[in-house]
Design an enzyme around this catalytic site. Structure first.
Site, PDB file in Angstrom:
ATOM      1  N   LEU A 150      -8.546  -7.327  -0.152  1.00 52.98           N
ATOM      2  CA  LEU A 150      -9.240  -7.612   1.114  1.00 52.98           C
ATOM      3  C   LEU A 150      -8.582  -6.920   2.301  1.00 52.98           C
ATOM      4  O   LEU A 150      -7.366  -6.743   2.357  1.00 52.98           O
ATOM      5  CB  LEU A 150      -9.350  -9.115   1.369  1.00 52.98           C
ATOM      6  CG  LEU A 150      -8.111  -9.982   1.580  1.00 52.98           C
ATOM      7  CD1 LEU A 150      -7.567  -9.862   2.984  1.00 52.98           C
ATOM      8  CD2 LEU A 150      -8.456 -11.425   1.281  1.00 52.98           C
ATOM      9  N   ARG A 151      -9.448  -6.532   3.233  1.00 55.76           N
ATOM     10  CA  ARG A 151      -8.975  -5.943   4.497  1.00 55.76           C
ATOM     11  C   ARG A 151      -9.094  -6.999   5.574  1.00 55.76           C
ATOM     12  O   ARG A 151     -10.117  -7.710   5.636  1.00 55.76           O
ATOM     13  CB  ARG A 151      -9.875  -4.769   4.910  1.00 55.76           C
ATOM     14  CG  ARG A 151      -9.883  -3.594   3.975  1.00 55.76           C
ATOM     15  CD  ARG A 151     -11.131  -2.753   4.189  1.00 55.76           C
ATOM     16  NE  ARG A 151     -12.346  -3.518   3.923  1.00 55.76           N
ATOM     17  CZ  ARG A 151     -13.577  -3.149   4.263  1.00 55.76           C
ATOM     18  NH1 ARG A 151     -13.764  -2.025   4.931  1.00 55.76           N
ATOM     19  NH2 ARG A 151     -14.623  -3.897   3.966  1.00 55.76           N
ATOM     20  N   LEU A 250      -9.149   8.939   7.490  1.00 53.89           N
ATOM     21  CA  LEU A 250      -8.602  10.199   8.009  1.00 53.89           C
ATOM     22  C   LEU A 250      -8.594  10.168   9.532  1.00 53.89           C
ATOM     23  O   LEU A 250      -8.798  11.195  10.169  1.00 53.89           O
ATOM     24  CB  LEU A 250      -9.431  11.383   7.509  1.00 53.89           C
ATOM     25  CG  LEU A 250      -9.177  11.866   6.074  1.00 53.89           C
ATOM     26  CD1 LEU A 250     -10.014  13.097   5.773  1.00 53.89           C
ATOM     27  CD2 LEU A 250      -7.693  12.188   5.833  1.00 53.89           C
ATOM     28  N   CYS A 260       0.481  -5.288   5.101  1.00 55.65           N
ATOM     29  CA  CYS A 260       0.401  -4.745   3.732  1.00 55.65           C
ATOM     30  C   CYS A 260       0.942  -3.330   3.581  1.00 55.65           C
ATOM     31  O   CYS A 260       1.940  -3.113   2.915  1.00 55.65           O
ATOM     32  CB  CYS A 260      -1.049  -4.799   3.243  1.00 55.65           C
ATOM     33  SG  CYS A 260      -1.594  -6.481   2.953  1.00 55.65           S
ATOM     34  N   LYS A 263       4.890  -2.507   4.187  1.00 60.57           N
ATOM     35  CA  LYS A 263       5.834  -3.155   3.265  1.00 60.57           C
ATOM     36  C   LYS A 263       5.520  -2.807   1.817  1.00 60.57           C
ATOM     37  O   LYS A 263       6.426  -2.723   0.978  1.00 60.57           O
ATOM     38  CB  LYS A 263       5.899  -4.665   3.481  1.00 60.57           C
ATOM     39  CG  LYS A 263       4.632  -5.436   3.161  1.00 60.57           C
ATOM     40  CD  LYS A 263       4.825  -6.481   2.077  1.00 60.57           C
ATOM     41  CE  LYS A 263       3.556  -7.293   1.898  1.00 60.57           C
ATOM     42  NZ  LYS A 263       3.219  -7.593   0.536  1.00 60.57           N
TER      43      LYS A 263
END
Ligand code: UDX
Length: 433
Positions: A150-151, A250, A260, A263
């Protein structure tokens, strides 16, 4: 199905709510009492579009309950581990304290046929180690690894309608249980990959490493563009038309941050080194270095815009979160830029539609204002570092009337340079002509 979700942070709170939305009976468990109280009252402890709605409907329907007592997991047969795996304080490795604590807390409440499902992002090899602990305990429960992609900002959609499902399993029974959990997504043709633990764990870190590499690649092109007078945005458009490359991820700018990508690439590098394969992903150190250099670039541009010194000058910093539609400031390039400019003696005034509270908790030394106008007022240079719609749509003429000096650094390459220059602004982008 009766489902427990251990860890109700970003991943867990969304996952628990989404599982309830799918009709499962869910118990969300976390050691943080304040978090559990808020969730039980239908209030997410963080900003995520769409989450309040599904949380409220799930808690009201009785499908979703919360507890601080891990014993509450005893009534469930599927147990998701969704705790955090932050970067360790003293190294680049992932800190697995919370994963281990969740598993050990769960062990006494497991019964034969239960399935523990790891969702946290972990170093490859973790699932095998945890499976051995579960087997040794002798409850008859088994373990699967089912990474989450998930974003933030799209977390609810990504959980309810994932673009793929990945099951790392030791046997077909575990895959069958997961098929039942995800029956709705599977019924709409969501691809699913059934594989071993190690591959499932690697899929997650490989995906994030690839995304980080893509962003740093275009930022490296921005660095080159800056010395030759090329325009990285036009370059990205041009190479993005090649379907093998694609235009997504991009966007050159101040670089990636969040809980996320940074790390995960560091933990991956550390794990590869432990495995004697450091050279295979040594390029990720460059990816990290390129990324961090972009923050410095924004700071250098601000210093240049102020004729060599920011000391005592008012700088408006637009954005503190690591990306829009989130209140997350973890490893945020935007907040980092604000803090470093303050460290150089600038009178930094930062603003953000959602992130001020979290930013203030970490960096109380900065001045924060709610309104963009207040941030812009009398600024000697303006720095856009998170591309919230409100900043993308700023009117150069109106903004120009507020600032002391019409000078802007577009750290996300979202403004139209021609429009801003036409309104009398000194405009600098990231790798832009
Ligand atoms: C990421 C992954 O996308 C997701 O699949 C995984 O589950 C968790 O990590 P997230 O951290 O929510 O999700 O953010 P993402 O949308 O990937 O953006 C990460 C960072 O990269 C942000 O700081 C963003 O501003 C930056 N970014 C993204 C760029 O600088 N340029 C781009 O082109 C895209």
């Amino acid at each position: 199905m009766r489902v427990s979700v251990i860890g109700c942070g970003y991943l867990g709170a969304v996952h628990a709510s989404a599982m309830a939305e799918l009709g499962h009976e869910v118990i969300g468990i976390d050691v943080d009492e304040r978090k559990i109280e808020a969730l039980a009252a239908g209030q997410p402890p963080f900003f995520e579009p769409g989450l309040p709605e599904i949380l409220t409907s799930a808690t009201a329907s009785g499908n979703l309950e919360f507890s601080t007592d891990i014993a509450a997991a005893a009534s469930a047969t599927v147990h998701f581990i969704a705790v955090g795996t932050p970067q360790a304080k003293d190294s680049a490795s992932a800190d697995l304290t919370y994963v281990d604590a969740a598993l050990h807390g769960l062990l006494p409440h497991l019964k034969a046929g239960d399935l523990i499902v790891g969702k946290s992002t972990v170093p490859v090899g973790t699932a095998e180690r945890l499976a051995a602990i579960v087997a040794e305990h002798g409850s008859g429960a088994t373990l699967a690894w089912n990474p989450e992609f998930l974003r933030e900002g799209f977390a609810v959609k990504d959980t309810l309608e994932p673009d793929r499902l990945v099951y790392g399993v030791a046997d077909q029974t575990a895959a069958d249980v997961l098929d039942e959990v995800y029956a709705q997504a599977l019924s709409t043709g969501t691809p699913r990959i059934i594989t071993d633990y190690a591959t499932a764990e690697l899929v997650k870190v490989a995906a994030n490493a690839f995304l980080a590499t893509k962003i740093s690649f275009i930022n490296a092109m921005a660095e080159i563009s800056e010395v030759v007078g090329a325009d990285v945005k036009e370059l990205a458009d041009a190479i993005g038309h090649d379907v093998r490359i694609g235009r997504k991820f991009l966007n050159a700018g101040v670089g990636f941050g969040g809980g996320c990508l940074p790390k995960d690439i560091r933990a991956f590098t550390a794990r590869a080194e432990e495995l004697g394969r450091g050279e295979s992903v040594a390029f990720l150190k460059q990816v990290d270095a390129i990324n961090l250099r972009r923050r410095q670039r924004v700071i250098d541009l601000a210093v240049d815009a102020l004729d060599g010194s920011v000391n005592g000058k008012k700088i408006a910093v637009l954005g503190v979160t690591f990306k829009p539609e989130s209140d997350d400031v973890r490893d945020s390039p935007a907040l980092d830029v604000a803090v470093q400019l303050k460290g150089l003696g600038a009178n930094v005034v930062a603003t953000d539609p959602q992130g001020i509270e979290n930013a203030r908790r970490r960096h109380p030394q900065l001045e924060y204002v709610e309104s963009t106008d207040d941030a812009l007022r009398d600024a000697q240079v303006t720095v856009l570092v998170t591309e919230w719609a409100e900043y993308r749509n700023l009117d150069p003429a109106r903004s120009g009337d507020l600032v002391a000096s019409r000078s802007i650094i577009d750290g996300r390459n979202v403004l139209n340079p021609a429009e801003w220059r036409a309104a009398g602004w000194a405009f600098v982008g990231m790798g832009r002509r």
